[in-house]
Design an enzyme around this catalytic site. Sequence first.
Site, PDB file in Angstrom:
ATOM      1  N   GLU A 292      -4.611   9.636 -11.207  1.00  0.00           N
ATOM      2  CA  GLU A 292      -5.930  10.809 -11.243  1.00  0.00           C
ATOM      3  C   GLU A 292      -6.698  10.331 -12.607  1.00  0.00           C
ATOM      4  OE1 GLU A 292      -7.039  15.163 -10.052  1.00  0.00           O
ATOM      5  OE2 GLU A 292      -5.192  14.716 -11.027  1.00  0.00           O
ATOM      6  N   LYS A 358      -8.451  14.450  -1.764  1.00  0.00           N
ATOM      7  CA  LYS A 358      -7.799  15.571  -2.095  1.00  0.00           C
ATOM      8  C   LYS A 358      -8.282  16.764  -1.132  1.00  0.00           C
ATOM      9  CE  LYS A 358      -6.243  18.334  -6.011  1.00  0.00           C
ATOM     10  NZ  LYS A 358      -6.307  18.469  -7.557  1.00  0.00           N
ATOM     11  N   CYS A 412      -2.417  15.443  -7.614  1.00  0.00           N
ATOM     12  CA  CYS A 412      -2.261  16.698  -8.605  1.00  0.00           C
ATOM     13  C   CYS A 412      -1.364  17.691  -8.402  1.00  0.00           C
ATOM     14  CB  CYS A 412      -3.728  17.085  -9.173  1.00  0.00           C
ATOM     15  SG  CYS A 412      -3.605  18.209 -10.615  1.00  0.00           S
TER      16      CYS A 412
END
Length: 536
Positions: A292, A358, A412
């Site tokens: 990321e 995401k 994440c």
Amino acid sequence: MTWLAETAMLSHGWRRFLLLVLAGAIAGLSVPPLFVVPAVFVAFPVWVWCLDGAEQARGWRRLLGPAFTIGFAFGWGYFTVAFHWLGAAFFVDGGLMLVLMPFAILALAALIACFWGVASALAHLLWSNGAWRIVTLATFLTMAEWARGHVLTGFPFDLLGYALTPTDEMMQITSVIGIYGLTLVAALLAMTPALIWPADTRSLSRRLLPLFLALLVIAGQLAYGYNRLTGTTSTERTDIALRLVQPLVYEHSDFGNVDPVALIDRLLMLSDMRMDPTDQGLADITHLVWPESSLPFFLATYPEALARIARLLPDTTTLLTGAPRQQYEPGATQASGPPFNSVLAIDTSGEVIASYDKSHLVPFGEFLPYGPFFASLGIKQFVPGAEGWAHGDARRRLMSLPATPPFLALICYEILFSGDLGDTAGAQFLFNITNDAWFDGSIGPAQHAHHARIRAVEEGMSLVRSANSGLTFATDPLGRITAEIAPRQMAALDVRPHERLSGTVFSRLRHWPLLVALLAGLLISLFAARGRRRPL
């Protein structure tokens, strides 16, 4: 301990508040990666004893009175210690942000502590004088932990159950009851000293019986874990080989300060590096992985990037990279809304063949709740982007690429949500890219990594994790790390995911056993409180 018990029961006002904040702070030392497990056995009984001596309230103060304040104070101390590492992100911008840091940490801890305050107040409504009172508090505390992991998008860092996962053996029980189930167990065990002290007319052996039972439970947890680790065969897959790159990209904090050419140079160099004389570079790699924020710019601003990537990749290699992705309406040439924080799959021709956006964004980190209000106060999200980031579709987490076993893409902190990862039935392994460079120098990256390992144990799937500055590693389906890169080391790592297990109890039943246990705890609490005489 008798002195501490009596002091807690007789304390009131600001002295009791400070005692509970201190006790909560001690309990906070049990979070990963600190794992001072004895701290919870010292601290949580103080909460029980303070409720034993809490004043009886009337009306609305039964919910927001002394009992609420007791749980809130304990939680405030716990979460201040548990979340202190979030302050490292304020050093990125420096200046005024450093002045605001302690206030922000204390405010966040206070907000989360309200969940424990409500649990304390509700438990006190059904309080009894016997041993069952710890069941009452543990039940409502577990409900509060569930709530903070789900309400307002959820923030399930440092659930109490993580305190009982310091070793590979101890974390295996989450394959049966999950981290929320272990939270209930941890709460019950941590409160057992409240059944021993203060000393009374019972014999010492009878008073110590709860402690022996707690030790027996922990011994059973260790025995189950040892048996599972030694009795489970885990084999590497032969149909996929990944190279994980840890590039140390710090330009993520300021998109306007990115030099795309130099950044791509670094990524390409790390990607094709030779680990040893027998290393064939990318020739034997099916998937190259960049974490990321490794590309903190839109690919459209540097079209040559895709061409350079295409020249690097062998015919059988696909790049999986974290990158921002703009959204367009059909036929439009201008972006139609905030960008996505995405995983992009790029083939050897330089074409983006698949993506995942995401879906579970970090409040204040990646988007600003009630944006206009907080913006008027000068508060902005940490991750750059004036409009914040757009939410993706959680149903698209399962990625299926040509000649690739299907996997769950998690960006994440999406890896934190126990039992809510997506289509785990169709996935063969967990794929997690992250950027924890915001928190370098703190316990945050190690804590985040440990939480991710527990998801692998719960689901019975191996985990492949690529982090910008660490921790980059791979695990087997039992959560054991099979290969890793040291934190803040610029390097690459070749790994193979393992075959997923046939299925864990948790992956089949999810949180249903926990629900049954919580209902049982409520019934026990109701019956235990029936004989209690209490003024209205």
